[in-house]
Design an enzyme around this catalytic site. Sequence first.
Site, short mmCIF file in Angstrom:
data_model
loop_
_atom_site.label_atom_id
_atom_site.label_comp_id
_atom_site.label_asym_id
_atom_site.label_seq_id
_atom_site.Cartn_x
_atom_site.Cartn_y
_atom_site.Cartn_z
N GLY A 148 0.97 -1.22 0.05
CA GLY A 148 -0.10 -0.01 0.08
C GLY A 148 0.87 1.29 -0.03
N GLY B 266 -0.40 4.97 -0.93
CA GLY B 266 -1.23 5.90 -0.10
C GLY B 266 -0.96 6.66 0.70
N GLN B 267 -1.82 7.38 1.47
CA GLN B 267 -1.32 8.58 2.17
C GLN B 267 -0.45 8.08 3.19
OE1 GLN B 267 -4.75 9.68 4.77
NE2 GLN B 267 -3.87 11.67 5.40
N ASP C 238 2.36 -1.78 -4.65
CA ASP C 238 0.90 -1.04 -4.63
C ASP C 238 0.11 -1.66 -5.90
OD1 ASP C 238 -0.39 1.71 -2.96
OD2 ASP C 238 -1.29 0.86 -4.59
N ILE C 239 -1.11 -1.85 -5.82
CA ILE C 239 -1.71 -2.38 -6.66
C ILE C 239 -1.66 -1.29 -7.88
CG2 ILE C 239 -4.13 -1.30 -6.13
CD1 ILE C 239 -5.28 -3.91 -7.14
N ASP D 41 -1.03 -6.78 -6.42
CA ASP D 41 -2.29 -6.76 -5.81
C ASP D 41 -2.19 -7.70 -4.51
OD1 ASP D 41 -4.73 -7.46 -5.07
OD2 ASP D 41 -5.55 -7.82 -6.92
N TYR E 28 -14.23 -3.02 7.91
CA TYR E 28 -12.85 -2.50 8.09
C TYR E 28 -12.36 -2.76 9.55
CZ TYR E 28 -9.12 1.22 8.77
OH TYR E 28 -7.91 1.59 8.90
N LYS F 252 -9.53 -5.40 10.61
CA LYS F 252 -8.27 -5.06 11.52
C LYS F 252 -7.82 -5.71 12.75
CE LYS F 252 -6.42 -2.03 8.53
NZ LYS F 252 -4.91 -1.82 8.15
C1 AKB Z 1 -10.97 5.63 8.34
O1 AKB Z 1 -11.38 6.81 8.77
O2 AKB Z 1 -11.23 4.69 8.10
C2 AKB Z 1 -9.40 5.63 8.69
C3 AKB Z 1 -9.06 5.24 10.31
C4 AKB Z 1 -9.41 5.86 11.53
O3 AKB Z 1 -8.58 4.00 10.40
N1 AKB Z 1 -8.76 6.98 8.77
#
Ligand code: AKB
Length: 317
Positions: free
Chosen positions: A9, A12-13, A33-34, A51, A140, A144
Amino acid sequence: MTTRAFITGAGGQVGVDLIAALRERGCEVHGSDIADRPSTVDASVRWHKVDVTDAAAVRRAIQSARPDVVYHLAAILSSGGEEKPQLCYLVNQTGTWNVLEACREEKVPRVAFASTIAAFGPGLPDPVPNEVPMRPRTMYGVTKVAGELLGEYYTARGWTDFRSVRFPGLISAGKPGQGTSDYALYMYTDGIKFGRYEAFCRPDSKIPFMYMPDAIDGLIGVAEAPRERLGKRCTYNIQGFSPLASEFAEVVAAAVPGVKITFKPVEWRQAILDSWPRSLDDTVARADWDWCPKYGLDAMTKDIIPKIREKLARGEL
Ligand code: AKB
């Protein structure tokens, strides 16, 4: 010896700033990164277009890079994950499994993982301690928590040495990727670019945030900490600052004359924010590996505004 780092990744940011920080420390950096290498990433950084859901490709890339440490950042964030939960599962859950398996097979000594405040669910004490029941409400968050637990398992089996930090919402002069904490970043970037921003949250929303230089220090700090100091622990809360969304708006309005920040909450995104901690207790990270953030809201605001203006002038935002 120069440390060789492999980042998933990497476009990314967090990835682009992590690349710069690791190179400044003299590390050899491999980005993956993809997507193609971003134009802002130096051509001397070896780029692997991979990927993470493709186990064989992940293994080949890690095999050819032979890293001392893998920074695993590739993920679909919270809002993107609620729009496409199946894709989120595949990238975050299967992707993390693929990366950990490649690290086990290729004997990568260390893995550093970006976890998140989204790993927590509602109803917890404020600030949220390091060890509490993890009942996230988003795909998400679910993936995690699973990533944290898988990493702990791999460490206990002696297959690699996994560490992770639970990031708050991250703010940088960069492009975010479909997070729910992004309202704060957009107040700065859209506020400067367009003179206005309509936030998708209520003004009294409150979650933890962090300026990117502290987040990068935290990730490298946990990755480099001696295992003897961590004991068996693998995952750490790190806290920055926790303003109300209305306080962000006031600070931006004071620093960017004429800017207009308004609020129009989007129900499903607000529900995500309301399920997250308001602040984290990071005393364990402070004790175990000397975590100590440098930026509060005012110091960040002072630092970030000229950086955003420079990036806008170069057409990078
Ligand atoms: C999100 O908003 O999904 C992320 C996080 C808080 O992990 N920035």
